[in-house]
Write a protein that holds these residues in place. Structure first.
Motif, PDB file in Angstrom:
ATOM      1  N   PHE A  20       0.835  -1.208   0.000  1.00  0.00           N
ATOM      2  CA  PHE A  20       0.000   0.000   0.000  1.00  0.00           C
ATOM      3  C   PHE A  20       0.866   1.252   0.000  1.00  0.00           C
ATOM      4  O   PHE A  20       0.550   2.235  -0.672  1.00  0.00           O
ATOM      5  CB  PHE A  20      -0.932  -0.018   1.208  1.00  0.00           C
ATOM      6  CG  PHE A  20      -1.924  -1.149   1.184  1.00  0.00           C
ATOM      7  CD1 PHE A  20      -2.855  -1.253   0.158  1.00  0.00           C
ATOM      8  CD2 PHE A  20      -1.935  -2.116   2.169  1.00  0.00           C
ATOM      9  CE1 PHE A  20      -3.771  -2.292   0.112  1.00  0.00           C
ATOM     10  CE2 PHE A  20      -2.837  -3.160   2.138  1.00  0.00           C
ATOM     11  CZ  PHE A  20      -3.757  -3.253   1.116  1.00  0.00           C
ATOM     12  N   HIS A  21       1.960   1.223   0.734  1.00  0.00           N
ATOM     13  CA  HIS A  21       2.875   2.365   0.752  1.00  0.00           C
ATOM     14  C   HIS A  21       3.417   2.631  -0.651  1.00  0.00           C
ATOM     15  O   HIS A  21       3.444   3.779  -1.101  1.00  0.00           O
ATOM     16  CB  HIS A  21       4.027   2.074   1.720  1.00  0.00           C
ATOM     17  CG  HIS A  21       4.992   3.198   1.862  1.00  0.00           C
ATOM     18  ND1 HIS A  21       5.038   4.020   2.974  1.00  0.00           N
ATOM     19  CD2 HIS A  21       5.968   3.666   1.029  1.00  0.00           C
ATOM     20  CE1 HIS A  21       5.989   4.925   2.812  1.00  0.00           C
ATOM     21  NE2 HIS A  21       6.566   4.730   1.638  1.00  0.00           N
ATOM     22  N   LEU A  22       3.820   1.571  -1.339  1.00  0.00           N
ATOM     23  CA  LEU A  22       4.372   1.725  -2.688  1.00  0.00           C
ATOM     24  C   LEU A  22       3.332   2.286  -3.645  1.00  0.00           C
ATOM     25  O   LEU A  22       3.625   3.178  -4.457  1.00  0.00           O
ATOM     26  CB  LEU A  22       4.886   0.375  -3.196  1.00  0.00           C
ATOM     27  CG  LEU A  22       5.528   0.376  -4.592  1.00  0.00           C
ATOM     28  CD1 LEU A  22       6.818   1.185  -4.585  1.00  0.00           C
ATOM     29  CD2 LEU A  22       5.797  -1.059  -5.061  1.00  0.00           C
ATOM     30  N   ARG A  43      -0.482   0.650 -10.969  1.00  0.00           N
ATOM     31  CA  ARG A  43      -1.738  -0.067 -11.124  1.00  0.00           C
ATOM     32  C   ARG A  43      -1.656  -1.334 -10.277  1.00  0.00           C
ATOM     33  O   ARG A  43      -0.577  -1.852 -10.003  1.00  0.00           O
ATOM     34  CB  ARG A  43      -1.982  -0.424 -12.587  1.00  0.00           C
ATOM     35  CG  ARG A  43      -2.031   0.786 -13.529  1.00  0.00           C
ATOM     36  CD  ARG A  43      -2.166   0.342 -14.973  1.00  0.00           C
ATOM     37  NE  ARG A  43      -2.274   1.475 -15.892  1.00  0.00           N
ATOM     38  CZ  ARG A  43      -1.237   2.053 -16.493  1.00  0.00           C
ATOM     39  NH1 ARG A  43      -0.007   1.605 -16.263  1.00  0.00           N
ATOM     40  NH2 ARG A  43      -1.412   3.069 -17.309  1.00  0.00           N
ATOM     41  N   ARG A  44      -2.813  -1.865  -9.898  1.00  0.00           N
ATOM     42  CA  ARG A  44      -2.794  -3.019  -8.996  1.00  0.00           C
ATOM     43  C   ARG A  44      -2.116  -4.226  -9.642  1.00  0.00           C
ATOM     44  O   ARG A  44      -1.369  -4.955  -8.983  1.00  0.00           O
ATOM     45  CB  ARG A  44      -4.210  -3.375  -8.546  1.00  0.00           C
ATOM     46  CG  ARG A  44      -5.133  -3.864  -9.658  1.00  0.00           C
ATOM     47  CD  ARG A  44      -6.484  -4.293  -9.133  1.00  0.00           C
ATOM     48  NE  ARG A  44      -7.257  -4.940 -10.185  1.00  0.00           N
ATOM     49  CZ  ARG A  44      -8.443  -5.508 -10.017  1.00  0.00           C
ATOM     50  NH1 ARG A  44      -9.012  -5.486  -8.826  1.00  0.00           N
ATOM     51  NH2 ARG A  44      -9.072  -6.093 -11.023  1.00  0.00           N
ATOM     52  N   ARG A  50      -8.179 -10.094  -5.334  1.00  0.00           N
ATOM     53  CA  ARG A  50      -8.029 -10.354  -3.901  1.00  0.00           C
ATOM     54  C   ARG A  50      -7.476  -9.114  -3.192  1.00  0.00           C
ATOM     55  O   ARG A  50      -7.903  -8.769  -2.088  1.00  0.00           O
ATOM     56  CB  ARG A  50      -7.101 -11.544  -3.690  1.00  0.00           C
ATOM     57  CG  ARG A  50      -6.850 -11.898  -2.230  1.00  0.00           C
ATOM     58  CD  ARG A  50      -5.870 -13.052  -2.123  1.00  0.00           C
ATOM     59  NE  ARG A  50      -5.517 -13.328  -0.743  1.00  0.00           N
ATOM     60  CZ  ARG A  50      -4.555 -14.168  -0.391  1.00  0.00           C
ATOM     61  NH1 ARG A  50      -3.865 -14.809  -1.309  1.00  0.00           N
ATOM     62  NH2 ARG A  50      -4.282 -14.369   0.892  1.00  0.00           N
ATOM     63  N   LEU A  51      -6.552  -8.443  -3.840  1.00  0.00           N
ATOM     64  CA  LEU A  51      -5.980  -7.229  -3.267  1.00  0.00           C
ATOM     65  C   LEU A  51      -7.045  -6.145  -3.146  1.00  0.00           C
ATOM     66  O   LEU A  51      -7.095  -5.414  -2.144  1.00  0.00           O
ATOM     67  CB  LEU A  51      -4.812  -6.739  -4.128  1.00  0.00           C
ATOM     68  CG  LEU A  51      -4.112  -5.471  -3.661  1.00  0.00           C
ATOM     69  CD1 LEU A  51      -3.527  -5.657  -2.272  1.00  0.00           C
ATOM     70  CD2 LEU A  51      -3.019  -5.067  -4.648  1.00  0.00           C
ATOM     71  N   SER A  52      -7.898  -6.023  -4.148  1.00  0.00           N
ATOM     72  CA  SER A  52      -8.970  -5.027  -4.090  1.00  0.00           C
ATOM     73  C   SER A  52      -9.915  -5.308  -2.933  1.00  0.00           C
ATOM     74  O   SER A  52     -10.355  -4.383  -2.228  1.00  0.00           O
ATOM     75  CB  SER A  52      -9.747  -5.004  -5.411  1.00  0.00           C
ATOM     76  OG  SER A  52      -8.951  -4.500  -6.462  1.00  0.00           O
ATOM     77  N   ARG A  53     -10.263  -6.575  -2.721  1.00  0.00           N
ATOM     78  CA  ARG A  53     -11.151  -6.924  -1.601  1.00  0.00           C
ATOM     79  C   ARG A  53     -10.501  -6.585  -0.263  1.00  0.00           C
ATOM     80  O   ARG A  53     -11.152  -6.068   0.652  1.00  0.00           O
ATOM     81  CB  ARG A  53     -11.516  -8.412  -1.659  1.00  0.00           C
ATOM     82  CG  ARG A  53     -12.439  -8.786  -2.813  1.00  0.00           C
ATOM     83  CD  ARG A  53     -13.025 -10.180  -2.620  1.00  0.00           C
ATOM     84  NE  ARG A  53     -11.990 -11.212  -2.603  1.00  0.00           N
ATOM     85  CZ  ARG A  53     -11.553 -11.861  -3.692  1.00  0.00           C
ATOM     86  NH1 ARG A  53     -12.058 -11.560  -4.881  1.00  0.00           N
ATOM     87  NH2 ARG A  53     -10.634 -12.791  -3.609  1.00  0.00           N
ATOM     88  N   VAL A  90     -12.757   4.971  -0.997  1.00  0.00           N
ATOM     89  CA  VAL A  90     -12.117   5.121  -2.300  1.00  0.00           C
ATOM     90  C   VAL A  90     -11.854   3.723  -2.840  1.00  0.00           C
ATOM     91  O   VAL A  90     -11.833   2.749  -2.083  1.00  0.00           O
ATOM     92  CB  VAL A  90     -10.782   5.905  -2.229  1.00  0.00           C
ATOM     93  CG1 VAL A  90     -10.996   7.313  -1.700  1.00  0.00           C
ATOM     94  CG2 VAL A  90      -9.766   5.168  -1.370  1.00  0.00           C
ATOM     95  N   ARG A  91     -11.662   3.609  -4.133  1.00  0.00           N
ATOM     96  CA  ARG A  91     -11.288   2.326  -4.729  1.00  0.00           C
ATOM     97  C   ARG A  91      -9.771   2.167  -4.659  1.00  0.00           C
ATOM     98  O   ARG A  91      -9.035   3.148  -4.508  1.00  0.00           O
ATOM     99  CB  ARG A  91     -11.744   2.253  -6.176  1.00  0.00           C
ATOM    100  CG  ARG A  91     -13.228   2.460  -6.413  1.00  0.00           C
ATOM    101  CD  ARG A  91     -13.491   2.599  -7.903  1.00  0.00           C
ATOM    102  NE  ARG A  91     -12.682   3.666  -8.467  1.00  0.00           N
ATOM    103  CZ  ARG A  91     -12.423   3.824  -9.772  1.00  0.00           C
ATOM    104  NH1 ARG A  91     -12.926   2.963 -10.639  1.00  0.00           N
ATOM    105  NH2 ARG A  91     -11.692   4.824 -10.194  1.00  0.00           N
ATOM    106  N   LEU A  92      -9.313   0.944  -4.801  1.00  0.00           N
ATOM    107  CA  LEU A  92      -7.872   0.718  -4.825  1.00  0.00           C
ATOM    108  C   LEU A  92      -7.235   1.509  -5.959  1.00  0.00           C
ATOM    109  O   LEU A  92      -6.161   2.104  -5.794  1.00  0.00           O
ATOM    110  CB  LEU A  92      -7.573  -0.776  -4.977  1.00  0.00           C
ATOM    111  CG  LEU A  92      -6.086  -1.165  -5.004  1.00  0.00           C
ATOM    112  CD1 LEU A  92      -5.403  -0.793  -3.694  1.00  0.00           C
ATOM    113  CD2 LEU A  92      -5.935  -2.660  -5.280  1.00  0.00           C
TER     114      LEU A  92
END
Length: 374
Positions: free
Chosen positions: A160-162, A169-170, A262-265, A279-281
């Motif tokens: 998340f920091h990065l 982008r994810r 999975r990261l978005s969830r 907010v969205r990822l």
């Protein structure tokens, strides 16, 4: 089967199956357009009997459809559905199954791209009291800092920091390998992305030539990645495995790659738990651009950092700025216009006084000690 007897639904499915080079997310999008919108409203029509009138009637119905959340389809989504149909029918024309494309001249409500809306106190208050949530929203500096503080103890804090600091982008973030990161020079190379395909996760090249880029890292982010590497090595040892120095930087608990969905969830869950406005990822990427522009970073540099192919896209998307930056711009503009207003006023008063004009009607700008220009 006689090609002329194919229904539109049969042709659309055949067309999609023949597109073997599509990226997984693109294929999923096409399939959703076909299954959810085009087949129900056009699928039963024989392909060669498709007319512009039938297509227009179908899209009048599609435009009135609602999403799973009960909202009406956006003009952008309807435009994308039409693009899918046009592409499929262009292939039918090239294969001489149709004399012309009946979707070519279809006019739809123009799509208006959503621009990032900053979660100011006023925006939060309106949303809290039943207002609509913006389609694209970004956190303020204080809100972004609060989120990073909230997730500071999470095993994926470095991810998340990065993303907050670089706007990856994810798919790019979960696709980074340790060989892509230079902790000495402070750089991360974007050479691939992960997407979910039919058989699971697949590695793909970045979405465009501009997306293949080298992103500079600040000293703090480099330190965060060093600590993450150390923790990842300890996790591998705890599992009885040997740490792979060429493996993925961000993994699941068992060491496997992370799926973007999975990261978005996970992000949605953490966002809710933090108590911050939603907010969205992907909005973290928008937030990076907004904050970078607020920090005075040149637009061309922001374009390169985000991997946009065109600076026009960067400028159009991030026309909104943080309120404090807008206020500073207003003050600077006023200072530029009015800095010599006092000098001009005194000169004007002197001239008007000589002509018998009331000097009190002069512009009430700031007083300046500069002499009148003769």
């Amino acid at each position: 089967m006689d090609p002329a007897a194919r229904t539109a639904a049969e042709w659309l499915r055949l067309w999609l199956d023949s597109r073997t080079g599509l990226r997984p997310r693109t294929r999923v999008g096409y399939a959703e357009h076909i299954d959810r919108y085009l087949t129900p409203y056009l699928g039963g029509v024989v392909l060669e009997e498709l007319t512009p009138g039938l297509v227009r009637q179908a899209f009048e119905q599609i435009a009135s459809c609602t999403t799973s959340s009960g909202e009406r389809l956006s003009p952008t989504t309807v435009q994308r559905v039409r693009a899918t149909l046009r592409a499929a029918l262009n292939t039918a024309v090239s294969e001489r199954l149709l004399p012309s494309n009946p979707a070519r001249g279809l006019h739809l409500e123009p799509a208006v791209g959503a621009r990032p809306v900053v979660w100011t106190d006023q925006a939060v208050a309106e949303w809290t009291h039943g207002g609509e949530r913006p389609a694209v929203a970004v956190w303020t500096v204080a809100q972004t800092r609060a989120f990073l503080d909230f997730v500071s103890g999470h095993r994926l804090y470095a991810l998340f920091h990065l993303m907050v600091m670089t706007g990856l982008r994810r798919g790019e973030a979960v696709g980074v390998r340790w060989e892509d990161i230079d902790l000495v020079k402070g750089t991360v190379r974007i050479a691939r992305q992960l997407q979910t395909g039919r058989g699971g996760l697949v590695e793909l090249a970045p979405k465009s030539a501009a997306s293949r880029r080298m992103v500079a890292l600040d000293h703090t982010t480099t330190g965060v990645l060093r600590r993450h590497q150390w923790h990842q090595q300890k996790e591998a040892q705890a599992r009885g495995q040997e740490w792979n120095p060429r493996g993925f930087v961000f993994t699941g608990v068992r060491g496997g790659p992370l799926a973007p969905e999975r990261l978005s969830r996970l992000f949605r869950k953490l966002n809710t738990e933090s108590g911050l406005p939603p907010v969205r990822l992907h909005d973290l990427r928008h937030g990076v651009a907004t904050l970078a522009l607020a920090a005075g970073v040149e637009l061309k540099v922001v374009q390169a950092m985000l991997g946009h192919a065109s600076i026009v896209l960067t400028a159009d998307t991030y026309a909104s700025v943080l309120p404090e930056v807008a206020r500073e711009a207003a003050e600077r503009t006023a200072w530029l216009v009015l800095r010599d207003a006092g000098r001009v006023r005194r000169c004007a008063q002197a001239r008007r006084g000589r002509r018998g004009v009331d000097p009190a009607r002069a512009h009430p700008g700031p007083i300046s000690a500069a002499p009148c220009l003769r």
